[in-house]
Design a protein around this motif. Structure first.
Motif, mmCIF file in Angstrom:
data_model
loop_
_atom_site.group_PDB
_atom_site.id
_atom_site.type_symbol
_atom_site.label_atom_id
_atom_site.label_comp_id
_atom_site.label_asym_id
_atom_site.label_seq_id
_atom_site.Cartn_x
_atom_site.Cartn_y
_atom_site.Cartn_z
ATOM 1 N N HIS A 87 -11.392 18.064 54.779
ATOM 2 C CA HIS A 87 -10.263 17.783 55.542
ATOM 3 C C HIS A 87 -10.285 16.468 56.577
ATOM 4 C CE1 HIS A 87 -7.537 17.768 58.977
ATOM 5 N NE2 HIS A 87 -6.736 18.316 58.251
ATOM 6 N N ASP A 88 -11.568 16.420 57.214
ATOM 7 C CA ASP A 88 -11.641 15.295 58.049
ATOM 8 C C ASP A 88 -11.821 14.149 57.554
ATOM 9 O OD1 ASP A 88 -11.156 16.974 60.014
ATOM 10 O OD2 ASP A 88 -13.043 17.133 61.106
ATOM 11 N N GLY B 42 -3.861 25.647 51.251
ATOM 12 C CA GLY B 42 -4.748 25.692 52.542
ATOM 13 C C GLY B 42 -5.753 26.617 52.832
ATOM 14 N N ARG B 43 -5.985 27.207 53.982
ATOM 15 C CA ARG B 43 -6.834 28.231 54.137
ATOM 16 C C ARG B 43 -6.548 29.610 53.773
ATOM 17 N NH1 ARG B 43 -7.261 24.181 57.923
ATOM 18 N NH2 ARG B 43 -9.312 23.432 58.556
ATOM 19 N N HIS C 16 -8.200 12.600 57.871
ATOM 20 C CA HIS C 16 -7.782 12.929 59.171
ATOM 21 C C HIS C 16 -8.878 12.718 60.236
ATOM 22 C CE1 HIS C 16 -3.718 13.689 57.528
ATOM 23 N NE2 HIS C 16 -3.125 13.515 58.405
ATOM 24 N N MET D 289 -5.118 15.336 63.271
ATOM 25 C CA MET D 289 -4.119 15.825 62.646
ATOM 26 C C MET D 289 -2.695 15.411 62.933
ATOM 27 S SD MET D 289 -5.269 19.722 61.690
ATOM 28 C CE MET D 289 -5.187 20.086 63.477
ATOM 29 N N LEU E 24 -5.328 21.042 52.981
ATOM 30 C CA LEU E 24 -6.665 20.953 53.317
ATOM 31 C C LEU E 24 -7.241 19.957 52.591
ATOM 32 C CD1 LEU E 24 -8.783 22.291 55.023
ATOM 33 C CD2 LEU E 24 -9.164 23.988 53.238
ATOM 34 N N PHE E 25 -6.760 19.757 51.320
ATOM 35 C CA PHE E 25 -7.554 18.930 50.203
ATOM 36 C C PHE E 25 -6.481 17.942 49.769
ATOM 37 C CE2 PHE E 25 -9.928 23.023 49.626
ATOM 38 C CZ PHE E 25 -11.340 22.422 50.155
ATOM 39 N N ARG E 26 -6.729 16.612 49.784
ATOM 40 C CA ARG E 26 -5.856 15.795 49.447
ATOM 41 C C ARG E 26 -6.433 14.614 48.539
ATOM 42 N NH1 ARG E 26 -2.097 14.622 54.858
ATOM 43 N NH2 ARG E 26 -2.179 16.648 55.731
#
Length: 242
Positions: free
Chosen positions: A111-112, A15-16, A115, A119, A233-235
Motif C-alpha cells: 500500500h505504501d 481491501g483488508r 501512499h 493516506m 490496498l492494491f493499486r
C-alpha cells in the motif's frame, strides 16, 4: 441454522476485509457483509466503531453474537478454528498467526508504494516519493517477501505429499487463503515485477493457484460478490511497476 457472522468493512473496495471474506467463502460459512448488504449497514458500522465501549480503531470488524473483534490477523486467529481453517495444535496455530501478522505487514508495504507520505494526500501529490518507494519495493523487498514464503513452503514436511503446497500443518488454512489474496493483489499492482520475482518462487505461485482453484473460492471469484481492485490496498500505476 447457524447464526451468520457479521463482517463490517468499507463498501466499494476489497481491501483488508477481503482476507476475512475469502476465509468465510472458502469455508461456506454464513455471513453478512453489513455495509454492503443492509440498508442502514454503513451507519451501523460507524456506530459500532464510534460508540462501542471497546471501539475498534479501523475496519475490518467481525461480530458473532456478543463477540466483537477488530484487526484482520486477530479476527482470523479466532475465526480459523471455528470454520475449519486452522491447524489442530497450539504450536502450529501460533506459527500460523505469526505468518498472518507478517502477511499483514507486507500488505501495508504494498500500500505504501502509492501512499508513502500520507493516506490524506492524493497519489498525484506524492508521485515522486511513490516512484522512489516503489523502486525499492520492486527490487529489494518483493524478492525478500516471496523468498520468505518460499522457504516456509520448502520446510513444511507435509508438502512432500501434497500437489498444492500449504504454509503450516497438513491442510489449507486461513493463512494460505490470505497469501493467495496478497499474491493476487501484488499481481494486479506490479504485473511486470511479479512476473520476474515469481520465477524464483514456484511453490508460492503454486499455492496461490491452488487456493484460487478451490471450489468455493473459484465460485466466489466468478460471482458479483467479489469487488474489483481499484482505489484500495492494491493499486496499479504503470509508472510504479518499472
Amino acid at each position: 441454522m447457524a447464526k451468520p457472522y457479521e463482517l463490517f468493512y468499507w463498501p466499494g473496495i476489497p481491501g483488508r476485509g477481503e482476507f476475512i471474506r475469502l476465509a468465510l467463502e472458502d469455508a461456506g460459512a454464513p455471513y453478512v457483509d453489513v455495509a454492503r448488504e443492509r440498508t442502514d449497514g454503513f451507519a451501523e458500522m460507524r456506530k459500532l466503531m464510534e460508540e462501542s465501549e471497546r471501539p475498534s480503531f479501523a475496519c475490518p470488524i467481525l461480530r458473532h453474537g456478543k463477540t466483537v473483534i477488530g484487526q484482520t490477523p486477530l479476527i482470523l486467529h479466532w475465526l480459523g478454528p471455528r470454520i475449519g481453517l486452522a491447524p489442530e495444535t497450539e504450536a502450529t496455530r501460533l506459527w500460523l498467526h505469526q505468518i498472518q501478522l507478517t502477511i499483514a505487514d507486507f500488505a501495508v508495504e504494498a500500500h505504501d508504494t502509492h501512499h508513502p507520505i500520507s493516506m490524506m494526500f492524493y497519489y498525484e501529490d506524492q508521485i515522486e516519493e511513490s516512484k522512489r518507494r516503489a523502486t525499492w519495493f520492486r527490487t529489494d523487498r518483493l524478492p525478500q517477501i516471496l523468498g520468505w514464503f518460499e522457504t516456509i513452503l520448502e520446510r513444511n514436511p507435509a508438502n512432500a505429499k501434497r500437489k498444492s503446497p500449504v504454509l503450516a500443518g497438513r491442510s489449507v488454512t486461513y493463512a494460505d487463503i490470505s497469501l493467495y489474496f496478497l499474491i493476487d493483489g501484488l499481481d494486479f499492482a506490479f504485473p511486470k515485477a511479479m512476473k520476474r520475482a515469481s520465477r524464483k518462487a514456484p511453490l508460492t505461485r503454486a499455492l496461490a493457484e491452488g487456493v484460487a482453484a478451490r471450489p468455493n473460492i473459484a465460485a466466489y471469484l466468478e460471482s458479483d460478490r467479489r469487488q474489483e481492485f481499484g482505489d484500495g490496498l492494491f493499486r496499479h500505476y504503470p509508472e510504479l511497476d518499472g
